[in-house]
Enzyme design. Structure first.
Site, PDB file in Angstrom:
ATOM      1  CB  ILE A 168       0.340   0.948   2.534  1.00 29.14           C
ATOM      2  CG1 ILE A 168       1.195  -0.244   2.093  1.00 29.14           C
ATOM      3  CG2 ILE A 168       1.104   2.252   2.327  1.00 29.14           C
ATOM      4  CD1 ILE A 168       1.570  -0.236   0.632  1.00 29.14           C
ATOM      5  CG  ASP A 184       0.100   0.410 -10.109  1.00 30.99           C
ATOM      6  OD1 ASP A 184      -0.729   0.283  -9.189  1.00 30.99           O
ATOM      7  OD2 ASP A 184      -0.213   0.424 -11.314  1.00 30.99           O
ATOM      8  CD  GLU A 210      -4.925   0.428   0.535  1.00 30.40           C
ATOM      9  OE1 GLU A 210      -5.622   1.227   1.180  1.00 30.40           O
ATOM     10  OE2 GLU A 210      -5.219   0.042  -0.611  1.00 30.40           O
TER      11      GLU A 210
END
Length: 292
Positions: A168, A184, A210
């Site tokens: 990400i 989260d 991530e």
């Protein structure tokens, strides 16, 4: 046996939580205790008109012999099998059985215990050991094991597979700007979007922070790229709690054929897609870079 003693024995049998059955050599049920018919959802009258074949799944009926052989008795051993209730529900049981003689007639006595709750607990524990606690997708250990497995299968089955590593973009800024709880939520929603857009045969796991890996078994690069593009499109149209909030990802994607897989380790495969992902990051992010 006097009627008084017979009544005492019957009460003792009915106090047992285990189902107890007496069958003839053809599997016809001749007698059972209270648990013996309640466990299946039948009355005792109904139970005594059944054959053991009425209590097992249809697809397993052919495995049951016409005449119960001596070696079918488990004696001191317990075995697990699946049985069927009156309403068709399947459930797990633990069975112990032996042959006895009653009034000179050879009979088969079966002790049965419903272990469905235990089996479900075992299944849940296995699921917990394989899944990432936050996102509920596969965890690092399991997905790495599957990479090893896919390399092995590819090397000896003359096909290819693809693998992608997704990261990400700017996730640290998400945590710094909105807090870790929202971070989260982003990880969970990101995982859900990917899960909805991959195939049932694909394997998806979180390897840390991530970063995520998708394995595309027996799939060439072009097709796996199309799946990643579909994920990217779905992510772009996702609605978030924070207004105007968007996330993107950078990904490295590669294809391994059977000749390459013979000389590849899982660490080399991960490094390959990790390097591609890093190139995608340093060249502007929100990209899918690939190599054959």
């Amino acid at each position: 046996m006097t009627k008084k003693k017979e009544k005492i024995y019957r009460n003792l049998l009915d106090l047992s939580l285990d189902g107890i059955y007496i069958e003839d050599q053809y599997g016809n049920i001749l007698d059972c205790n209270l648990s013996g018919h309640e466990i299946f959802g039948y009355t005792k009258e109904e139970m005594l008109n059944l054959n053991v074949k009425d209590l097992i799944p249809y697809e397993l009926i052919h495995t049951f012999p016409k005449i119960i052989p001596d070696d079918m008795a488990t004696d001191k051993d317990f075995i697990e099998r699946i049985n069927k209730k009156k309403d068709g529900t399947l459930f797990y049981v633990e069975v112990n059985s032996k042959f006895i003689y009653i009034d000179g007639e050879k009979r088969f006595i079966v002790f049965m215990r419903d272990i469905t709750e235990r089996k479900n607990l075992e299944k849940n524990l296995i699921e917990i050991s394989l899944k990432d606690e936050l996102t509920k997708i596969y965890n690092r250990k399991y997905i790495i094991d599957q990479i090893k497995n896919e390399i092995f299968l590819t090397a000896y089955n003359n096909y290819c597979f693809s693998m992608a590593l997704l990261d990400i973009d700017d996730f640290k800024k998400v945590n710094d700007s909105f807090g870790h709880l929202f971070g989260d939520e982003v990880l969970i929603k990101f995982s859900n979007i990917i899960t909805k857009n991959i195939r049932e045969t694909d394997l998806f796991g979180r390897i840390g922070g991530e970063e995520f890996i998708i394995i595309f078994p027996n799939t060439p690069l072009k097709k796996s790229y199309g799946i990643l593009a579909r994920i990217k499109k779905s992510l772009n149209s996702a609605l978030w709690e924070k207004r105007d909030f968007k996330i993107t990802f950078s990904a490295g994607l590669t294809q391994l054929n059977y000749e390459e897989a013979k000389n590849f380790t899982y660490k080399e495969a991960i490094k390959l897609v990790d390097d591609l992902m890093y190139q995608a990051k340093t060249s502007g992010k929100n990209k899918i870079l690939y190599s054959k």
